[in-house]
Design an enzyme around this catalytic site. Structure first.
Site, PDB file in Angstrom:
ATOM      1  N   TYR A  44      -2.651   0.370  10.173  1.00 58.72           N
ATOM      2  CA  TYR A  44      -3.111  -1.330   8.470  1.00 58.72           C
ATOM      3  C   TYR A  44      -1.777  -0.800   7.451  1.00 58.72           C
ATOM      4  O   TYR A  44      -0.929  -1.073   6.878  1.00 58.72           O
ATOM      5  CB  TYR A  44      -4.404   0.034   7.658  1.00 58.72           C
ATOM      6  CG  TYR A  44      -3.938  -0.681   5.649  1.00 58.72           C
ATOM      7  CD1 TYR A  44      -4.549  -1.851   6.087  1.00 58.72           C
ATOM      8  CD2 TYR A  44      -3.869   0.225   5.501  1.00 58.72           C
ATOM      9  CE1 TYR A  44      -4.247  -2.213   4.520  1.00 58.72           C
ATOM     10  CE2 TYR A  44      -3.737   0.168   4.075  1.00 58.72           C
ATOM     11  CZ  TYR A  44      -4.009  -1.582   3.893  1.00 58.72           C
ATOM     12  OH  TYR A  44      -4.981  -1.414   2.407  1.00 58.72           O
ATOM     13  N   SER A  75       0.434  -1.552  -0.052  1.00 58.56           N
ATOM     14  CA  SER A  75       0.304   0.339   0.067  1.00 58.56           C
ATOM     15  C   SER A  75       0.739   1.341  -0.143  1.00 58.56           C
ATOM     16  O   SER A  75       1.682   0.968   0.324  1.00 58.56           O
ATOM     17  CB  SER A  75      -0.589   0.003   1.261  1.00 58.56           C
ATOM     18  OG  SER A  75      -1.609   1.155   1.394  1.00 58.56           O
TER      19      SER A  75
END
Length: 268
Positions: A165, A152
């Site tokens: 996250y 990500s």
């Protein structure tokens, strides 16, 4: 010779029931790989397999919980019998959780360690560790394999709000490089793909208003993306096909391939 031809390869795609994992699974199928759609949701998994089959590729759904090693091993045995020994593993499972999202009402210091663990279990343990432990040894034995972990942009630059996250995805990058070094003698390559911002089920409300216009957060993202648009899920497929193909990327391991419209190249 078509260096992107994956005929004869067996690709396991964790998270293929999602938007990004599904796009990658369909792309791998279109280039000749037999695709094992692995996940918990049988309805969505079978639908994804049918979608790949309709395009002329071979695909099947196999039920497994990525947080349960025994469940993954059972799926591995089943798909090996039906499709053959896996040579490609795509880890696209994961996602953010409101319990570990920082907001004015829920500051960083109030996130519990239990919720941190759950986020890391989903994005690191289920998102990479266990699938690699289950499917990696067969690739080592075969001396052939390509592992593709989905990272990500938040793994490179910690975005606001999604603290757990971001940390978990940063760990995925580190694990990928570790496996690249550890398994290179067995001709098993490990790389990652960093997607930029691709509208999906989880983030659509964060990016778009009900009328289809960009939300304030969506506008900030677009302003930070040199290409000034969000990505289309299908645009991830080419990156995955390149990394999956030994003919195209046989000397490529330990890298992170960014598909982000220039997001991580932008400063001021």
């Amino acid at each position: 010779m078509n260096i992107f031809d994956l005929s004869g390869e067996v690709a396991v795609v964790m998270g293929a029931t999602g938007v990004l994992g599904g796009a990658i699974a369909e792309g791998l199928g279109l280039t000749g790989a037999k695709v094992a759609v692995v996940g918990r949701n049988a309805e969505r998994g079978k639908a994804r397999a049918r979608s790949i089959q309709k395009q002329g590729a071979e695909a099947e759904f196999f039920s497994a919980d990525a947080l349960d090693q025994a469940s993954l091993k059972a799926a591995s045995e089943a798909l090996s019998k039906r499709l053959g020994a896996p040579t490609i593993l795509v880890n696209a499972a994961g996602g953010n959780d409101p319990r570990v999202t920082v907001t004015p009402e829920h500051p960083f210091e109030e996130i519990t360690t239990a919720d941190w663990r759950d986020s890391f279990d989903l994005n690191l343990v289920a998102g990479a560790v266990l699938p690699c432990q289950v499917f990696g040894p067969g690739m080592k034995e075969k001396r052939k394999g390509s592992i593709i972990n989905i990272a990500s942009v938040s793994a490179h630059l910690p975005l606001s709000r999604v603290v757990a996250y971001s940390a978990a995805k940063a760990a995925v990058l580190n694990l990928t490089r570790f496996l690249a070094r550890e398994w290179a003698p067995y001709n098993v390559r490990a790389n990652s793909i960093t997607p930029g911002f691709f509208p999906g089920e989880q983030n659509r409300r964060l990016l778009f208003n009900e009328d289809g216009t960009a939300t304030p957060r969506g506008q900030v993202i677009l302003g930070h993306t040199p290409m000034a648009r969000f990505g289309d899920p299908g645009e991830l497929a080419g990156a995955a096909i390149f990394l999956a193909s030994e003919k195209a990327s046989g000397f490529v391991t330990g890298i992170d391939l960014r598909v982000d419209g220039g997001f991580l190249a932008q400063t001021i």
